[in-house]
Structures are given as structure tokens and as C-alpha cells.
Design an enzyme around this catalytic site. Structure first.
Site, short mmCIF file in Angstrom:
data_model
loop_
_atom_site.label_atom_id
_atom_site.label_comp_id
_atom_site.label_asym_id
_atom_site.label_seq_id
_atom_site.Cartn_x
_atom_site.Cartn_y
_atom_site.Cartn_z
N GLY A 1 -0.72 0.99 9.59
CA GLY A 1 -1.48 1.20 8.34
C GLY A 1 -2.76 1.66 8.42
O GLY A 1 -3.34 2.40 7.96
N ASP B 1 -10.02 3.31 2.06
CA ASP B 1 -10.22 2.56 3.38
C ASP B 1 -10.67 3.43 4.49
O ASP B 1 -11.68 3.03 5.29
CB ASP B 1 -8.77 2.19 3.87
CG ASP B 1 -8.16 1.09 3.38
OD1 ASP B 1 -9.01 0.10 2.83
OD2 ASP B 1 -7.04 0.75 3.03
N GLY C 1 -16.06 -5.20 11.74
CA GLY C 1 -15.12 -4.69 10.58
C GLY C 1 -15.74 -5.13 9.49
O GLY C 1 -14.90 -4.69 8.39
N LYS D 1 0.77 -1.26 -0.04
CA LYS D 1 0.02 0.10 -0.14
C LYS D 1 0.81 1.28 0.07
O LYS D 1 0.43 2.37 -0.53
CB LYS D 1 -0.97 0.08 1.22
CG LYS D 1 -2.03 -1.00 1.09
CD LYS D 1 -3.05 -0.76 2.16
CE LYS D 1 -4.33 -1.72 2.16
NZ LYS D 1 -5.32 -1.35 3.18
#
Ligand code: ATR
Length: 279
Positions: free
Chosen positions: A135, A107, A247, A71
Site C-alpha cells: 500500500g 501520502d 520516514g 484505505k
């Protein structure tokens, strides 16, 4: 699926990728939206990332997703970065437009959409405590800091990483960095507690990022982990009467926002959710 000579490629770059549900989910999206494209998962070792990206560019990929461990490394291989990806310092979605590779990060917005859809929380003026500073925390912290909250406390085992993230997000809200062991002092003033660490993730399902006796009923407890669907942290939160948020919704919505970038249309959320829910 009707694959012809005009079917175009999409994909996922990660290492490993065998566990991913993205191919099932995104191929179903293409089918529903009637888009002549196919999505495959590519396990690419870090040292081969430049060649893989050059290949995708040359072969006319519509775009691709990027996951761990690429990423951050992907950024140097792209032509442009969207503002959010620049702020977060990581990319999870790439679009090829007129031969240029443009990086996005979905995200954070995926997390926020999921949180708001599932809990109806109004973040205005809230104190948020984030557990972890890796991250995933970077995307979530950046997005929450910009969402009108009053204060963001970042708690991490390695305090220097919490300090770094607190400094990075301090232009949008008041921030504070603490060690994980000092969480007791802040949790009584916290309204939203977000776990971004891997503690509690399958197979270590008995782990929890904080002592369960610190939880209280006025908290909204959100866990980025989606395997298991209900972590030990969320079970303990439910037991004290706190509201909880798992999640899996973030996984859905980060993919849905990627679909919007690639195809300029809304994603079929219900059908995508059905695939994610399957074990
Ligand atoms: P991700 O991309 O999933 O966020 P990461 O960048 O490796 O993964 O970050 C993992 C996070 O979980 C970090 O905040 C890490 O804490 P450190 O910065 O101190 O390493 C946290 N974490 C992982 N294992 C942990 C453990 N056993 N105890 C406490 N924190 C842990």
C-alpha cells in the site's frame, strides 16, 4: 481546549489506532489555527466501517483520516474521489463538503514534500529503485513516477505485485519489476533507493530489506519507517557515505496536506514536528 455545542468533530479511522500520534498532533493544529474542532481516534473493525462512515456523515464531521486496514475499502463508501486518490487506488484523507464525502490521498505528496525539504534532491532524470510493492509503495511509486524521474525499478519479494505496480505507473515513466534477489544488478545504476517494506520496523530493528554491502556512496537512501528514527538500512547507508532520509517527515507532511484540505490554510509544521519527535 474549550469544547462547546458548536465544536465539530474530526477523527481517524483505523484498526488498531492506539499507537497513533494524530490526535495529539491534530488537536494542537486546531488550537493553533483557532478552529473549533476536536480530533479523536476510532478503532473500527472492517465489518463496521460502513456504519462508522454513515455515522460520521450524519454527525457532521469536517472530515477524517483513514489508516490501515481501511484505505482501500473506504473508497466504496465515498461520494467522490480526487484524481490522485483514484490513481493510487487508496484514500487516507476524507473531507465532508456540502454533505458529500470526498476522498484524497496525501501520502505520496507528503512523501515528496518531505524528501525535497530534507534532502534538496532534484529528481529530474534520476533512476529510482523502490523496495516493496504494498500500500505505501503504491502512493510513493505513483508520486515519484510523475516527478520527472527517468526510470522506476520496483523490487519485491512477490514479483507479481511488483509487476502490477510497474504496469500501473508505466504511463508516467519507464518502469521495471524485479525480484528482491535481483537487486544487485540495478543498485549500481540507482540514485534514489526507497524502502517501503516493513523490514527494520520496531521491534524487528535488526532486519534490513537488502544486504548492506550493496549500498554505495552515490545513493540517496530513503526509508519510510519512522520507528526507529534511524533504521539499520539508514545506519548502513550513512556508514558508506550515502545521503539518508527517514520516514518521520512523511508522517508530518501527509498530515499537513490533510490540514490544507480540511481548513484551506497552511499547517503549523514546526509545532506538529515537535509532537511527532516526542517518544
Ligand atoms: P504497507 O501498507 O505498509 O505498504 P503492505 O501493503 O502489507 O504494507 O506491504 C508490505 C510490503 O513489505 C510488501 O511489499 C511485502 O512484500 P510481499 O508483497 O512479498 O508480501 C514487504 N514485506 C513484508 N515483510 C517482508 C519480508 N519479510 N521480506 C520481504 N518483503 C517483505
Amino acid at each position: 481546549m474549550n469544547i462547546t455545542a458548536t465544536t465539530r468533530p474530526l477523527g481517524l479511522l483505523g484498526y488498531p489506532v492506539a499507537h497513533s500520534k494524530s490526535p495529539q498532533m491534530l488537536n494542537r493544529v486546531c488550537e493553533i489555527l483557532n478552529i473549533p474542532a476536536v480530533y479523536l481516534a476510532y478503532a473500527v473493525a472492517p465489518e463496521q466501517l460502513p456504519q462508522a462512515v454513515a455515522g460520521m456523515r450524519a454527525m457532521g464531521f469536517i472530515g477524517f483520516n483513514v489508516t490501515i486496514p481501511h484505505k482501500v475499502a473506504i473508497i466504496d463508501l465515498l461520494d467522490e474521489l480526487d484524481e490522485t486518490a483514484l490513481e493510487i487506488g487508496a484514500v487516507n484523507t476524507v473531507v465532508q463538503r456540502d454533505g458529500k464525502l470526498i476522498g484524497y490521498n496525501t501520502d505520496g505528496i507528503g512523501y515528496l514534500r518531505s524528501l525535497q525539504e530534507e534532502t534538496n534532491v532534484d529528481l529530474t532524470g534520476k533512476t529510482v529503485t523502490l523496495l516493496g510493492a504494498g500500500g505505501a509503495a503504491r502512493a510513493v511509486a505513483t508520486t515519484l513516477a510523475k516527478a520527472g524521474i527517468a526510470k522506476l525499478v520496483i523490487a519485491n519479494r512477490t514479483v507479481s505485485k511488483a509487476e502490477e505496480l510497474a504496469a500501473m505507473t508505466s504511463k508516467w515513466t519507464t518502469t521495471e519489476a524485479i525480484g528482491m534477489e535481483n537487486i544487485a544488478d540495478t543498485i549500481c545504476h540507482t540514485q534514489l533507493l526507497v524502502n517501503t517494506t516493513s523490514l527494520g520496523m520496531s521491534p524487528n530493528i535488526d532486519a534490513s530489506p537488502i544486504a548492506t554491502e550493496l549500498l554505495h556512496s552515490k545513493l540517496l537512501v530513503s526509508d519510510l519507517i519512522y520507528r526507529p528514527r534511524e533504521t539499520k538500512l539508514l545506519q548502513a547507508a550513512s556508514a558508506v557515505g550515502a545521503q539518508t532520509h527517514g520516514g518521520l517527515g512523511m508522517l508530518l507532511h501527509q498530515a499537513a496536506v490533510a490540514v490544507e484540505h480540511w481548513f484551506d490554510q497552511a499547517a503549523p509544521l514546526k509545532e506538529m514536528w515537535e509532537i511527532l519527535e516526542r517518544e
